[in-house]
Scaffold this motif. Structure first.
Motif, PDB file in Angstrom:
ATOM      1  N   LYS A   1     110.815 104.304  74.181  1.00 16.31           N
ATOM      2  CA  LYS A   1     109.689 103.161  73.589  1.00 16.31           C
ATOM      3  C   LYS A   1     109.103 103.628  72.519  1.00 16.31           C
ATOM      4  CE  LYS A   1     111.040  99.800  76.154  1.00 16.31           C
ATOM      5  NZ  LYS A   1     111.408  98.559  75.913  1.00 16.31           N
ATOM      6  N   ILE A   2     108.681 105.003  72.782  1.00 18.50           N
ATOM      7  CA  ILE A   2     107.731 105.646  71.535  1.00 18.50           C
ATOM      8  C   ILE A   2     108.755 106.992  71.477  1.00 18.50           C
ATOM      9  CG2 ILE A   2     105.665 104.700  72.222  1.00 18.50           C
ATOM     10  CD1 ILE A   2     104.792 107.385  73.301  1.00 18.50           C
ATOM     11  N   PHE A   3     108.575 107.702  70.061  1.00 22.59           N
ATOM     12  CA  PHE A   3     109.234 108.943  69.776  1.00 22.59           C
ATOM     13  C   PHE A   3     108.831 110.152  70.527  1.00 22.59           C
ATOM     14  CE2 PHE A   3     110.012 112.660  67.165  1.00 22.59           C
ATOM     15  CZ  PHE A   3     111.238 112.436  67.093  1.00 22.59           C
ATOM     16  N   GLY A   4     107.506 110.165  70.878  1.00 23.28           N
ATOM     17  CA  GLY A   4     107.124 111.550  71.498  1.00 23.28           C
ATOM     18  C   GLY A   4     105.555 111.265  71.936  1.00 23.28           C
ATOM     19  N   ALA A   5     105.334 112.260  72.518  1.00 16.07           N
ATOM     20  CA  ALA A   5     103.682 112.539  73.107  1.00 16.07           C
ATOM     21  C   ALA A   5     103.341 113.944  73.388  1.00 16.07           C
ATOM     22  CB  ALA A   5     103.552 111.632  74.376  1.00 16.07           C
ATOM     23  N   ALA A   6     102.173 114.469  72.927  1.00 18.29           N
ATOM     24  CA  ALA A   6     101.658 115.731  73.521  1.00 18.29           C
ATOM     25  C   ALA A   6     100.323 115.496  74.000  1.00 18.29           C
ATOM     26  CB  ALA A   6     101.461 116.414  71.880  1.00 18.29           C
TER      27      ALA A   6
ATOM     28  N   ILE B   1      99.177 111.286  70.794  1.00 19.15           N
ATOM     29  CA  ILE B   1      98.502 112.884  71.017  1.00 19.15           C
ATOM     30  C   ILE B   1      97.004 112.451  71.970  1.00 19.15           C
ATOM     31  CG2 ILE B   1      97.608 114.870  70.121  1.00 19.15           C
ATOM     32  CD1 ILE B   1      99.123 114.432  67.673  1.00 19.15           C
ATOM     33  N   ASN B   2      97.020 113.174  73.082  1.00 16.80           N
ATOM     34  CA  ASN B   2      95.838 113.215  73.871  1.00 16.80           C
ATOM     35  C   ASN B   2      95.126 114.283  73.953  1.00 16.80           C
ATOM     36  OD1 ASN B   2      93.856 112.065  75.446  1.00 16.80           O
ATOM     37  ND2 ASN B   2      94.872 112.458  77.506  1.00 16.80           N
ATOM     38  N   THR B   3      93.810 114.337  73.238  1.00 11.32           N
ATOM     39  CA  THR B   3      93.113 115.922  73.439  1.00 11.32           C
ATOM     40  C   THR B   3      92.017 115.415  74.226  1.00 11.32           C
ATOM     41  OG1 THR B   3      92.125 115.231  71.152  1.00 11.32           O
ATOM     42  CG2 THR B   3      93.762 116.755  71.183  1.00 11.32           C
ATOM     43  N   SER B   4      91.909 114.267  74.982  1.00 10.53           N
ATOM     44  CA  SER B   4      90.826 113.836  75.963  1.00 10.53           C
ATOM     45  C   SER B   4      91.027 114.385  77.250  1.00 10.53           C
ATOM     46  CB  SER B   4      90.721 112.377  75.826  1.00 10.53           C
ATOM     47  OG  SER B   4      90.686 111.698  74.555  1.00 10.53           O
ATOM     48  N   ARG B   5      90.448 113.607  78.208  1.00 15.67           N
ATOM     49  CA  ARG B   5      90.874 114.096  79.676  1.00 15.67           C
ATOM     50  C   ARG B   5      92.040 113.347  79.858  1.00 15.67           C
ATOM     51  NH1 ARG B   5      88.085 118.234  79.476  1.00 15.67           N
ATOM     52  NH2 ARG B   5      85.900 118.209  79.475  1.00 15.67           N
TER      53      ARG B   5
ATOM     54  N   SER C   1      95.975 109.570  67.872  1.00  9.58           N
ATOM     55  CA  SER C   1      95.550 110.763  68.354  1.00  9.58           C
ATOM     56  C   SER C   1      94.154 110.152  69.088  1.00  9.58           C
ATOM     57  CB  SER C   1      95.154 111.787  67.402  1.00  9.58           C
ATOM     58  OG  SER C   1      94.284 112.891  68.430  1.00  9.58           O
ATOM     59  N   VAL C   2      94.339 110.317  70.571  1.00  9.96           N
ATOM     60  CA  VAL C   2      93.045 109.896  71.301  1.00  9.96           C
ATOM     61  C   VAL C   2      92.226 111.006  71.582  1.00  9.96           C
ATOM     62  CG1 VAL C   2      92.363 108.715  73.626  1.00  9.96           C
ATOM     63  CG2 VAL C   2      94.678 108.233  72.234  1.00  9.96           C
TER      64      VAL C   2
END
Length: 115
Positions: free
Chosen positions: A57-62, A36-40, A8-9
């Protein structure tokens, strides 16, 4: 060896954090990893993220912020089945807006009273 299942970023956008996560960092993630990116939005290189998701390459992202907002309905990431995008507006609740206004007024009063 990377052992994280979820990364988580949450950093501010600065010259040092722009593209903080790009192809090289994504390549270090586990194939079942979730980003997970909750930044900008510009903290994550969106093209590199798209490529990593498309190639599994990765399972997922949000993410809840995109490099360009409002995000286009044709944005490539929105076409990925292993991607979730949400609006970056967590502070837009009635209570949060009231608190922000009240705290701003409190700070003005402190300044006027030289506290």
């Amino acid at each position: 060896m990377i052992k994280c299942d979820v990364i988580s970023v949450s950093v501010p956008l600065t010259p040092d954090t722009e593209n903080l996560i790009s192809a090289s960092e994504l390549s270090l993630m586990k194939e079942n990893g979730i980003l997970i990116n909750t930044s900008r939005g510009k903290v994550i290189n969106e093209k590199d993220l798209y490529d990593a998701l498309l190639l599994n390459k990765i399972f997922g992202a949000a993410v809840d912020a995109f490099a360009e907002e409002p995000v286009s309905k044709d944005h490539p990431l929105l076409k990925c089945k292993n991607f979730i995008g949400t609006p970056h507006n967590g502070a837009n609740t009635k209570d949060a807006l009231i608190r922000m206004g009240t705290e701003a007024v409190d700070e003005i009063i402190k300044l006027m009273n030289e506290e």
